[in-house]
Design an enzyme around this catalytic site. Structure first.
Site, mmCIF file in Angstrom:
data_model
loop_
_atom_site.group_PDB
_atom_site.id
_atom_site.type_symbol
_atom_site.label_atom_id
_atom_site.label_comp_id
_atom_site.label_asym_id
_atom_site.label_seq_id
_atom_site.Cartn_x
_atom_site.Cartn_y
_atom_site.Cartn_z
ATOM 1 N N GLU A 161 90.433 61.159 59.438
ATOM 2 C CA GLU A 161 89.945 60.821 61.293
ATOM 3 C C GLU A 161 90.763 60.445 61.971
ATOM 4 O O GLU A 161 92.204 59.912 61.719
ATOM 5 C CB GLU A 161 89.063 58.632 60.918
ATOM 6 C CG GLU A 161 88.100 59.184 60.382
ATOM 7 C CD GLU A 161 87.451 58.523 59.061
ATOM 8 O OE1 GLU A 161 86.748 58.273 58.583
ATOM 9 O OE2 GLU A 161 88.829 58.469 58.387
ATOM 10 N N THR A 162 90.839 61.056 62.791
ATOM 11 C CA THR A 162 91.583 60.776 64.501
ATOM 12 C C THR A 162 90.905 59.747 65.577
ATOM 13 O O THR A 162 89.716 60.181 65.904
ATOM 14 C CB THR A 162 91.838 61.965 65.044
ATOM 15 O OG1 THR A 162 92.360 62.262 64.453
ATOM 16 C CG2 THR A 162 92.887 61.640 66.004
#
Length: 277
Positions: A44-45
């Site tokens: 995830e970002t």
């Protein structure tokens, strides 16, 4: 734009699950956010933005390499850590995050912890869906002790296996998940440091195996503390099969109405810099 990379669910850098966090991201387009998430190639970002409600301290958008999520656990903890470290000041005693599932509360004690959001899908897994799960995991139906939908926005369906060795021995067919995000758990009975071993697989979202997963552990806690399989407070291990040492701290607050379940873990900044897009 300021940028941080935070390791979550480990006190030791590089042994948890990293999340890339972009501060002051209001000027980025959806396409830029998605492209940067693909480029980081992390599970995830996240992007910190101004909230749209006075009840929240900030708004968070969460991207995998394959698309946007309404909620995810380790990005929630890592992004709150980054926001606080960057000088964010909560309006109240708790940090309040606005995201796709609504408002998520976080408390700060010896570690950050988020209140497990309500499940948007729960209950038994149909025979057809369980068949898809066991084929994807390359196990037999009689290997499954129990199963349940534990979807709090990330899509998880979960199976309980007989022991940790069975969980750690899994070698899934990542091409056969057919859109499923599958969590797997087993219980330790020896009273040691951890009470559960967890693995989470989401290959169709670009995450073959997630090192340590807050959303999955939140759903598992709601299921397995609710039926008495696990105690109200416990520690789960995740990432073992990937050489990580993730530790997820689950605590049920019996003083609160409904017994809020808090999912906590250590957070450590590993990279600080500037992002130019």
């Amino acid at each position: 734009m300021p940028f941080r990379q935070v390791d979550v669910f480990s006190t030791t850098p590089l042994l948890g699950n990293p999340v890339a966090v972009v501060h002051d991201a209001d000027g980025l387009t959806d396409e830029q956010m998605a492209a940067f998430a693909r480029w980081t190639n992390l599970s995830e970002t996240t992007f910190l933005l101004r909230p749209t409600t006075d009840e929240a301290d900030y708004r968070l958008r969460i991207f995998t390499p394959g698309g946007e999520l309404p909620f995810a656990g380790h990005p929630t903890l890592g992004s709150a850590h980054a926001w606080l470290e960057h000088g964010g000041t909560p309006r109240g005693t708790e940090v309040v995050q606005e995201c796709g599932v609504g408002l998520v509360r976080l408390r700060r004690t010896e570690r950050l912890a988020f209140a497990a959001p309500p499940l948007i899908r729960s209950g038994p897994v149909t025979d057809d869906d369980l068949g898809r799960v066991v084929r994807a995991l390359r196990i037999h139906r009689d290997d499954v002790v129990d199963s349940q939908w534990v979807d709090n926005g990330a899509g998880w369906v979960a199976v309980l296996l007989r022991d940790a060795e069975a969980v750690l021995a899994l070698s899934p067919n990542f091409g056969g998940f057919d859109g499923l995000d599958i969590g797997v758990v087993a219980i330790y009975a020896d009273g040691g440091e951890v009470q559960a071993e967890v693995r989470g697989f989401a290959p169709d979202a670009g995450i073959p195996e997630d090192p340590v997963t807050g959303s999955l552990n939140a759903g598992l806690a709601q299921w397995l503390t609710g039926n008495g399989t696990l105690p109200p407070s416990y520690v789960a291990a995740q990432g073992t099969a990937l050489g990580r040492a993730g530790r997820v701290h689950v605590d049920t607050d019996t003083a609160e109405a409904g017994g809020t379940i808090w999912i906590g873990g250590a957070t450590v900044t590993t990279i600080v810099g500037e992002l130019n897009l």
